[in-house]
Design a protein around this motif. Structure first.
Motif, PDB file in Angstrom:
ATOM      1  N   GLY A 294       1.022  -1.434   0.225  1.00 26.56           N
ATOM      2  CA  GLY A 294      -0.109   0.102   0.301  1.00 26.56           C
ATOM      3  C   GLY A 294       0.227   1.244  -0.400  1.00 26.56           C
ATOM      4  N   HIS A 297       2.131   1.713  -3.576  1.00 23.30           N
ATOM      5  CA  HIS A 297       1.042   2.639  -4.696  1.00 23.30           C
ATOM      6  C   HIS A 297       1.118   3.837  -4.656  1.00 23.30           C
ATOM      7  CE1 HIS A 297       0.242  -1.280  -6.357  1.00 23.30           C
ATOM      8  NE2 HIS A 297      -0.125  -2.154  -5.631  1.00 23.30           N
ATOM      9  N   ARG A 298       1.095   4.356  -3.162  1.00 20.31           N
ATOM     10  CA  ARG A 298       0.174   5.748  -2.397  1.00 20.31           C
ATOM     11  C   ARG A 298       1.424   6.427  -2.687  1.00 20.31           C
ATOM     12  NH1 ARG A 298      -2.889   3.009   1.106  1.00 20.31           N
ATOM     13  NH2 ARG A 298      -1.264   2.277   2.031  1.00 20.31           N
ATOM     14  N   LYS A 301       1.521   6.738  -6.582  1.00 22.66           N
ATOM     15  CA  LYS A 301       0.293   7.783  -7.312  1.00 22.66           C
ATOM     16  C   LYS A 301       0.136   9.475  -6.728  1.00 22.66           C
ATOM     17  CE  LYS A 301      -3.131   4.120  -8.120  1.00 22.66           C
ATOM     18  NZ  LYS A 301      -4.688   3.613  -7.774  1.00 22.66           N
ATOM     19  N   HIS A 308      -4.880   2.061 -11.731  1.00 21.04           N
ATOM     20  CA  HIS A 308      -5.267   1.634 -11.573  1.00 21.04           C
ATOM     21  C   HIS A 308      -5.374   0.013 -10.272  1.00 21.04           C
ATOM     22  CE1 HIS A 308      -8.811   3.915 -13.344  1.00 21.04           C
ATOM     23  NE2 HIS A 308      -9.000   2.946 -14.104  1.00 21.04           N
ATOM     24  N   ILE A 309      -5.999   0.646  -9.480  1.00 18.53           N
ATOM     25  CA  ILE A 309      -6.042  -0.533  -8.106  1.00 18.53           C
ATOM     26  C   ILE A 309      -6.876  -1.907  -9.046  1.00 18.53           C
ATOM     27  CG2 ILE A 309      -5.944  -1.690  -5.797  1.00 18.53           C
ATOM     28  CD1 ILE A 309      -3.598  -0.339  -6.387  1.00 18.53           C
ATOM     29  N   GLU A 313      -8.897  -2.662  -2.388  1.00 18.56           N
ATOM     30  CA  GLU A 313      -7.437  -1.934  -1.934  1.00 18.56           C
ATOM     31  C   GLU A 313      -6.167  -2.659  -1.201  1.00 18.56           C
ATOM     32  OE1 GLU A 313      -6.592   1.351  -3.095  1.00 18.56           O
ATOM     33  OE2 GLU A 313      -8.140   1.503  -4.554  1.00 18.56           O
ATOM     34  N   PRO A 314      -5.236  -2.219  -1.023  1.00 13.97           N
ATOM     35  CA  PRO A 314      -4.262  -2.453   0.090  1.00 13.97           C
ATOM     36  C   PRO A 314      -4.638  -1.596   1.256  1.00 13.97           C
ATOM     37  CG  PRO A 314      -3.298  -0.596  -1.595  1.00 13.97           C
ATOM     38  CD  PRO A 314      -4.609  -1.012  -1.668  1.00 13.97           C
ATOM     39  N   ALA A 321      -1.352  -5.007  -2.668  1.00 15.00           N
ATOM     40  CA  ALA A 321      -2.768  -4.591  -3.597  1.00 15.00           C
ATOM     41  C   ALA A 321      -1.851  -5.168  -5.133  1.00 15.00           C
ATOM     42  CB  ALA A 321      -3.310  -4.038  -3.636  1.00 15.00           C
ATOM     43  N   GLY A 323      -1.314  -4.069  -8.814  1.00 15.09           N
ATOM     44  CA  GLY A 323      -1.992  -2.715  -9.172  1.00 15.09           C
ATOM     45  C   GLY A 323      -1.413  -2.921 -11.273  1.00 15.09           C
TER      46      GLY A 323
END
Length: 347
Positions: A294, A297-298, A301, A308-309, A313-314, A321, A323
């Motif tokens: 998570g 990914h954050r 972004k 898109h996940i 969501e993680p 998660a 992607g």
């Protein structure tokens, strides 16, 4: 760094030029113009199918559901994977346009196996008049999880379908990407394997909005014409659909654009793996699914990456998660390099 979808990419300039060229004077409507006749012949030539019936529609859902509706009756069922676009992304449009035919999900992943298909078809023939009748088989390449059917697998699945007397529909929203990935001709990925109706997609590969439905058995032509009209897909200013497809065919633009997208998909895969993260699909075409935390990914972004996940969501920073990254024809080397540089930093 927009990897959200190949639907979101720009229209290729040659397509816009073709639309401008078509926007001159008057032409007969509803597909009775010379440009449409030229496109029909061009697709027949490309697919090595001189007798095929070819029709243009405005979007992929229309192509899929109208193709299926020409193959099945309301009391039939169509066999597909649980991840098929007709099952997860078309709001029951197949059932609506077939006047009630259902979908039977073949157990397994996004890539169907001949064994699972044979078992599913056999199981659906046990209730006589009380159950749905066997109708058609629907396959997708590139799949919703970014995988491509090998030609041998396509052949084996079509052989199973034919063994039960069932026609085969090929959802080809990313037909060009799959064809390029396999290094084969459109004919080798369709009727030469046993496909009865194929959708030759363009909207995800640089066109403004047009797909070609190709019925290799012209006996289905009249029914499809009526269903297309009833389904509100017979465009009065049809020449603007044809203009897009003409540009797509000229000089094999369809292949060039898919090659560009696939190349960037391969570059993403190599860079993600080099950074020590897991890629979870085969990545033969233009879609990459990768696993990250998570927090990772954050951070990506926050740095400007748009994607898109896939699935849940993680949970927290350490939860994992998947992607989904999708490359269109216009994806630049610089955008891929910037994303991979960010990825190395967060990994």
């Amino acid at each position: 760094m927009n990897f959200a979808s190949d639907n979101g990419g720009p229209v290729h300039p040659k397509v816009l030029e073709a639309l401008a060229a078509a926007n001159d004077g008057y032409a007969m409507g509803y597909g009775n113009d010379p440009l449409t006749a030229e496109v029909v012949q061009g697709i027949r030539d490309l697919f090595e199918a001189p007798e095929a019936a070819v029709y243009l529609v405005g979007l992929g859902t229309a192509g899929n559901v109208l193709a299926l509706s020409s193959l099945v009756q309301p009391y039939d069922t169509a066999f597909c994977t649980p991840m098929a676009h007709i099952n997860v992304d078309e709001c029951n449009a197949p059932e609506f346009y077939t006047s009630g035919a259902k979908l039977t999900l073949v157990p397994g992943t996004d890539v169907m196996t001949p064994e699972a298909l044979r078992a599913a078809i056999a199981a659906e023939g046990t209730r006589g008049v009380h159950g749905p009748q066997r109708g058609a088989v629907s396959l997708t390449t590139v799949t919703e999880e970014g995988n491509v059917y090998a030609l041998e697998r396509l052949q084996a699945l079509c052989d199973v379908a034919k063994g039960f007397g069932l026609p085969v529909h090929l959802d080809g929203a990313r037909f060009a990407n799959a064809c390029v990935a396999l290094g084969c001709t459109p004919a080798e990925m369709s009727w030469k394997r046993g496909v009865d109706v194929a959708v030759f997609g363009g909207t995800k590969n640089g066109l403004m909005g047009v797909e070609a439905v190709i019925l290799f058995d012209p006996k289905k032509a009249r029914e499809f014409e009526l269903r297309r009209k009833r389904g509100a897909q017979l465009y009065s200013k049809h020449r603007y659909l044809a203009a897009q497809m003409k540009a797509y065919l000229d000089g094999d633009l369809w292949k060039d654009l898919a090659t560009r997208a696939n190349r960037q998909g391969a570059a993403l895969r190599a860079g993600i793996e080099a950074a020590g993260l897991e890629v979870v699909n085969a990545t033969q075409a233009n879609m990459v699914f990768f696993r990250a935390t998570g927090a990772q990914h954050r951070a990506l972004k926050a740095g400007g990456a748009v994607y898109h996940i896939y699935g849940a969501e993680p949970a927290g920073d350490d939860g994992m998660a998947i992607g989904r990254l999708v490359c269109d024809w216009s994806m630049s080397d610089a955008a891929v390099a910037q994303f991979l540089s960010m990825l190395r930093d967060v990994a």
